[in-house]
Design a protein around this motif. Sequence first.
Motif, PDB file in Angstrom:
ATOM      1  N   GLU A  84       0.835  -1.215   0.000  1.00 20.87           N
ATOM      2  CA  GLU A  84       0.000   0.000   0.000  1.00 20.87           C
ATOM      3  C   GLU A  84       0.863   1.256   0.000  1.00 20.87           C
ATOM      4  N   ALA A 159      -4.845   2.393  -3.102  1.00 26.60           N
ATOM      5  CA  ALA A 159      -4.095   2.459  -1.849  1.00 26.60           C
ATOM      6  C   ALA A 159      -5.045   2.529  -0.659  1.00 26.60           C
ATOM      7  N   MET A 162      -6.474  -0.908  -0.004  1.00 27.76           N
ATOM      8  CA  MET A 162      -5.461  -1.768   0.615  1.00 27.76           C
ATOM      9  C   MET A 162      -5.258  -1.401   2.088  1.00 27.76           C
TER      10      MET A 162
END
Length: 293
Positions: A84, A159, A162
Amino acid sequence: MTEQNTRLGIMLMVVTTFIFAVQDGISRHLAGEYNVLMVVMIRYWFFAAFVMTVAARKAGGLRAAAATAQPLVQGFRAVLLVAEICVMIFGFTLLGLVESHAVFACYPLLIAALSGPVLGESVGWRRWAAIGVGFVGVVIILEPGFGVFQPQAVVPLMAALMFALYGLLTRYVARKDSAATSFFWTGTVGSVAMTAVGAWFWEPMIAPDWGWMALLCVTGALGHFTLIKCYEVAEASSVQPFAYLQLVFASALGLVVFGETIRANVAFGAALIVGAGLFTLWRQRQRQKKAAR
Protein backbone atom coordinates in the motif's frame (compact mmCIF):
# COMPACT_ATOMS: atom_id res chain seq x y z
CA MET A 1 -9.88 8.22 31.12
CA THR A 2 -9.23 11.78 32.27
CA GLU A 3 -9.85 14.90 30.25
CA GLN A 4 -6.13 15.65 30.48
CA ASN A 5 -5.27 12.28 28.89
CA THR A 6 -7.77 12.86 26.09
CA ARG A 7 -6.31 16.30 25.45
CA LEU A 8 -2.80 14.83 25.40
CA GLY A 9 -3.98 12.12 23.01
CA ILE A 10 -5.44 14.71 20.65
CA MET A 11 -2.19 16.70 20.74
CA LEU A 12 -0.21 13.55 19.98
CA MET A 13 -2.53 12.69 17.07
CA VAL A 14 -2.08 16.20 15.62
CA VAL A 15 1.71 15.83 15.94
CA THR A 16 1.52 12.36 14.36
CA THR A 17 -0.48 13.56 11.35
CA PHE A 18 1.99 16.41 10.82
CA ILE A 19 4.95 14.00 10.97
CA PHE A 20 3.28 11.63 8.49
CA ALA A 21 2.50 14.56 6.16
CA VAL A 22 6.17 15.59 6.22
CA GLN A 23 7.08 11.97 5.54
CA ASP A 24 4.76 11.98 2.52
CA GLY A 25 6.37 15.16 1.23
CA ILE A 26 9.86 13.65 1.50
CA SER A 27 8.61 10.45 -0.15
CA ARG A 28 7.15 12.49 -3.02
CA HIS A 29 10.51 14.18 -3.58
CA LEU A 30 12.60 11.00 -3.43
CA ALA A 31 10.19 8.94 -5.53
CA GLY A 32 10.33 11.65 -8.17
CA GLU A 33 14.11 11.14 -8.41
CA TYR A 34 14.54 7.40 -7.68
CA ASN A 35 12.62 4.15 -7.99
CA VAL A 36 9.72 3.94 -5.52
CA LEU A 37 10.60 0.37 -4.53
CA MET A 38 14.15 1.32 -3.54
CA VAL A 39 12.95 4.30 -1.49
CA VAL A 40 10.44 2.19 0.45
CA MET A 41 12.99 -0.62 0.92
CA ILE A 42 15.54 1.68 2.62
CA ARG A 43 12.81 3.23 4.75
CA TYR A 44 11.72 -0.25 5.88
CA TRP A 45 15.27 -1.26 6.84
CA PHE A 46 15.24 1.52 9.42
CA PHE A 47 11.65 0.67 10.42
CA ALA A 48 12.60 -2.99 11.03
CA ALA A 49 15.60 -1.96 13.13
CA PHE A 50 13.30 0.35 15.12
CA VAL A 51 10.64 -2.29 15.89
CA MET A 52 13.28 -4.88 16.80
CA THR A 53 14.93 -2.41 19.18
CA VAL A 54 11.59 -1.65 20.82
CA ALA A 55 10.74 -5.38 21.10
CA ALA A 56 14.18 -6.28 22.53
CA ARG A 57 13.70 -3.84 25.41
CA LYS A 58 10.39 -5.38 26.53
CA ALA A 59 9.81 -8.45 28.68
CA GLY A 60 10.52 -11.64 26.75
CA GLY A 61 12.47 -9.82 24.06
CA LEU A 62 12.25 -10.64 20.36
CA ARG A 63 10.90 -14.16 20.97
CA ALA A 64 7.89 -12.85 22.89
CA ALA A 65 7.21 -10.14 20.30
CA ALA A 66 7.29 -12.63 17.43
CA ALA A 67 5.05 -15.21 19.15
CA THR A 68 1.70 -15.52 17.33
CA ALA A 69 -0.92 -18.16 16.66
CA GLN A 70 -1.80 -16.56 13.30
CA PRO A 71 1.48 -16.13 11.38
CA LEU A 72 -0.12 -16.26 7.92
CA VAL A 73 -2.54 -13.42 8.65
CA GLN A 74 0.19 -11.38 10.36
CA GLY A 75 2.53 -11.93 7.43
CA PHE A 76 -0.14 -11.05 4.89
CA ARG A 77 -1.10 -7.78 6.61
CA ALA A 78 2.57 -6.80 6.82
CA VAL A 79 3.05 -7.37 3.07
CA LEU A 80 -0.24 -5.62 2.36
CA LEU A 81 0.88 -2.50 4.22
CA VAL A 82 4.24 -2.25 2.47
CA ALA A 83 2.51 -2.74 -0.90
CA GLU A 84 0.00 0.00 0.00
CA ILE A 85 2.85 2.39 0.84
CA CYS A 86 4.45 1.73 -2.56
CA VAL A 87 1.15 2.32 -4.36
CA MET A 88 0.43 5.53 -2.43
CA ILE A 89 3.89 7.00 -3.02
CA PHE A 90 3.57 6.12 -6.70
CA GLY A 91 0.29 8.06 -6.59
CA PHE A 92 2.16 11.10 -5.21
CA THR A 93 4.40 11.09 -8.28
CA LEU A 94 1.39 10.90 -10.61
CA LEU A 95 -1.12 13.23 -8.93
CA GLY A 96 0.74 15.09 -6.19
CA LEU A 97 -0.04 15.26 -2.48
CA VAL A 98 -3.30 17.23 -2.66
CA GLU A 99 -5.33 14.98 -4.96
CA SER A 100 -3.80 11.73 -3.68
CA HIS A 101 -4.74 12.53 -0.08
CA ALA A 102 -8.17 13.84 -1.09
CA VAL A 103 -9.02 10.41 -2.53
CA PHE A 104 -7.17 8.42 0.16
CA ALA A 105 -9.26 10.13 2.85
CA CYS A 106 -12.07 7.67 2.02
CA TYR A 107 -10.29 4.75 3.71
CA PRO A 108 -12.28 4.99 7.01
CA LEU A 109 -15.46 4.65 4.94
CA LEU A 110 -14.03 1.58 3.25
CA ILE A 111 -13.23 0.13 6.68
CA ALA A 112 -16.84 0.71 7.75
CA ALA A 113 -18.17 -0.85 4.54
CA LEU A 114 -15.92 -3.93 4.77
CA SER A 115 -16.23 -4.47 8.53
CA GLY A 116 -19.35 -6.59 7.92
CA PRO A 117 -17.96 -9.19 5.49
CA VAL A 118 -14.46 -9.24 7.05
CA LEU A 119 -15.17 -8.99 10.80
CA GLY A 120 -18.87 -9.84 10.97
CA GLU A 121 -19.79 -6.43 12.40
CA SER A 122 -23.21 -4.92 11.72
CA VAL A 123 -23.40 -1.69 9.74
CA GLY A 124 -26.62 0.31 10.14
CA TRP A 125 -28.41 2.33 7.47
CA ARG A 126 -27.04 5.64 8.79
CA ARG A 127 -23.45 4.51 8.31
CA TRP A 128 -24.29 3.05 4.89
CA ALA A 129 -25.77 6.45 3.97
CA ALA A 130 -22.55 8.16 5.14
CA ILE A 131 -20.48 5.68 3.11
CA GLY A 132 -22.61 6.50 0.06
CA VAL A 133 -22.10 10.26 0.55
CA GLY A 134 -18.36 9.69 0.91
CA PHE A 135 -18.15 7.84 -2.36
CA VAL A 136 -20.12 10.56 -4.09
CA GLY A 137 -17.23 12.76 -2.93
CA VAL A 138 -14.72 10.35 -4.49
CA VAL A 139 -16.64 10.41 -7.79
CA ILE A 140 -16.68 14.23 -7.74
CA ILE A 141 -12.88 14.24 -7.29
CA LEU A 142 -12.29 11.69 -10.05
CA GLU A 143 -14.70 13.44 -12.49
CA PRO A 144 -15.62 10.41 -14.64
CA GLY A 145 -17.43 11.26 -17.86
CA PHE A 146 -16.24 14.88 -18.11
CA GLY A 147 -13.44 14.19 -20.56
CA VAL A 148 -10.69 14.92 -18.05
CA PHE A 149 -10.72 11.67 -16.05
CA GLN A 150 -7.21 10.31 -15.63
CA PRO A 151 -6.76 6.57 -15.03
CA GLN A 152 -3.93 7.32 -12.58
CA ALA A 153 -6.50 8.93 -10.25
CA VAL A 154 -7.53 5.37 -9.36
CA VAL A 155 -4.06 4.71 -7.84
CA PRO A 156 -4.73 6.44 -4.46
CA LEU A 157 -8.16 4.77 -4.41
CA MET A 158 -6.40 1.39 -4.68
CA ALA A 159 -4.10 2.46 -1.85
CA ALA A 160 -7.12 3.42 0.29
CA LEU A 161 -8.70 0.01 -0.31
CA MET A 162 -5.46 -1.77 0.62
CA PHE A 163 -5.03 0.35 3.75
CA ALA A 164 -8.65 -0.30 4.78
CA LEU A 165 -8.12 -4.05 4.45
CA TYR A 166 -4.88 -3.72 6.43
CA GLY A 167 -6.77 -1.88 9.17
CA LEU A 168 -9.46 -4.58 9.32
CA LEU A 169 -6.88 -7.37 9.47
CA THR A 170 -5.10 -5.48 12.26
CA ARG A 171 -8.36 -5.48 14.23
CA TYR A 172 -8.80 -9.19 13.40
CA VAL A 173 -5.35 -10.25 14.69
CA ALA A 174 -5.81 -8.05 17.78
CA ARG A 175 -8.34 -10.61 19.04
CA LYS A 176 -5.41 -12.94 19.81
CA ASP A 177 -2.18 -10.92 19.48
CA SER A 178 -0.91 -7.86 21.32
CA ALA A 179 -0.25 -4.55 19.56
CA ALA A 180 3.48 -5.13 20.16
CA THR A 181 3.34 -8.42 18.24
CA SER A 182 1.49 -6.87 15.30
CA PHE A 183 3.96 -3.96 15.26
CA PHE A 184 6.91 -6.39 15.24
CA TRP A 185 5.50 -8.41 12.34
CA THR A 186 4.65 -5.26 10.38
CA GLY A 187 8.23 -4.02 10.48
CA THR A 188 10.20 -7.24 10.09
CA VAL A 189 8.12 -9.09 7.48
CA GLY A 190 7.56 -5.85 5.57
CA SER A 191 11.31 -5.26 5.46
CA VAL A 192 12.07 -8.78 4.21
CA ALA A 193 9.36 -8.57 1.52
CA MET A 194 10.48 -5.12 0.40
CA THR A 195 14.15 -6.15 0.23
CA ALA A 196 13.26 -9.15 -1.96
CA VAL A 197 11.67 -6.76 -4.47
CA GLY A 198 13.47 -3.45 -4.01
CA ALA A 199 17.03 -4.80 -4.18
CA TRP A 200 16.57 -5.32 -7.94
CA PHE A 201 15.93 -1.59 -8.42
CA TRP A 202 18.91 -0.10 -6.60
CA GLU A 203 20.10 3.27 -7.93
CA PRO A 204 23.02 5.45 -6.79
CA MET A 205 21.84 8.36 -4.68
CA ILE A 206 23.47 11.80 -4.40
CA ALA A 207 24.61 13.02 -0.97
CA PRO A 208 21.81 15.57 -0.33
CA ASP A 209 19.18 12.93 -1.06
CA TRP A 210 20.79 10.56 1.44
CA GLY A 211 20.09 13.33 3.94
CA TRP A 212 16.43 13.36 2.88
CA MET A 213 16.37 9.57 3.07
CA ALA A 214 17.72 9.70 6.65
CA LEU A 215 15.01 12.22 7.55
CA LEU A 216 12.39 9.97 5.92
CA CYS A 217 13.51 7.04 8.07
CA VAL A 218 13.50 9.15 11.25
CA THR A 219 10.04 10.61 10.57
CA GLY A 220 8.70 7.12 9.87
CA ALA A 221 9.89 5.76 13.22
CA LEU A 222 8.93 8.95 15.09
CA GLY A 223 5.44 8.97 13.60
CA HIS A 224 4.79 5.38 14.68
CA PHE A 225 6.17 6.16 18.15
CA THR A 226 3.88 9.17 18.67
CA LEU A 227 0.91 7.20 17.30
CA ILE A 228 1.53 4.37 19.78
CA LYS A 229 1.78 6.89 22.63
CA CYS A 230 -1.40 8.56 21.40
CA TYR A 231 -3.40 5.35 21.70
CA GLU A 232 -1.83 4.62 25.08
CA VAL A 233 -3.19 7.80 26.68
CA ALA A 234 -6.54 8.25 24.91
CA GLU A 235 -9.38 6.20 23.42
CA ALA A 236 -9.16 5.71 19.68
CA SER A 237 -12.69 7.09 19.17
CA SER A 238 -11.65 10.37 20.81
CA VAL A 239 -8.58 11.00 18.69
CA GLN A 240 -9.42 9.35 15.35
CA PRO A 241 -11.31 12.37 13.89
CA PHE A 242 -8.09 14.39 14.16
CA ALA A 243 -6.34 11.93 11.82
CA TYR A 244 -8.00 13.84 8.97
CA LEU A 245 -5.57 16.68 9.65
CA GLN A 246 -3.04 14.70 7.60
CA LEU A 247 -5.08 15.71 4.53
CA VAL A 248 -4.77 19.37 5.58
CA PHE A 249 -1.04 19.20 6.35
CA ALA A 250 -0.18 17.20 3.23
CA SER A 251 -2.22 19.55 1.03
CA ALA A 252 -0.44 22.56 2.55
CA LEU A 253 2.91 20.95 1.73
CA GLY A 254 1.74 20.22 -1.81
CA LEU A 255 0.68 23.85 -2.30
CA VAL A 256 3.66 25.57 -0.67
CA VAL A 257 6.57 23.25 -1.48
CA PHE A 258 5.56 21.53 -4.70
CA GLY A 259 3.45 24.28 -6.29
CA GLU A 260 0.32 22.15 -6.59
CA THR A 261 -3.17 23.62 -6.91
CA ILE A 262 -6.53 22.67 -5.41
CA ARG A 263 -9.29 22.36 -8.00
CA ALA A 264 -12.83 23.23 -6.84
CA ASN A 265 -14.14 19.71 -7.41
CA VAL A 266 -11.28 18.24 -5.32
CA ALA A 267 -12.01 20.60 -2.41
CA PHE A 268 -15.76 19.87 -2.53
CA GLY A 269 -15.29 16.12 -2.89
CA ALA A 270 -12.76 16.01 -0.04
CA ALA A 271 -15.18 17.97 2.18
CA LEU A 272 -17.90 15.37 1.51
CA ILE A 273 -15.51 12.50 2.24
CA VAL A 274 -14.24 14.00 5.50
CA GLY A 275 -17.75 14.94 6.64
CA ALA A 276 -19.02 11.42 5.95
CA GLY A 277 -15.99 9.93 7.70
CA LEU A 278 -16.50 12.07 10.80
CA PHE A 279 -20.17 11.05 10.93
CA THR A 280 -19.17 7.39 10.67
CA LEU A 281 -16.70 7.79 13.56
CA TRP A 282 -19.39 9.55 15.61
CA ARG A 283 -21.88 6.72 15.00
CA GLN A 284 -19.27 4.16 15.99
CA ARG A 285 -18.63 6.03 19.24
CA GLN A 286 -22.38 6.17 19.99
CA ARG A 287 -22.65 2.41 19.46
CA GLN A 288 -19.70 1.82 21.79
CA LYS A 289 -21.32 3.96 24.50
CA LYS A 290 -24.58 2.00 24.22
CA ALA A 291 -22.72 -1.31 24.38
CA ALA A 292 -20.84 -0.16 27.50
CA ARG A 293 -24.07 0.59 29.42
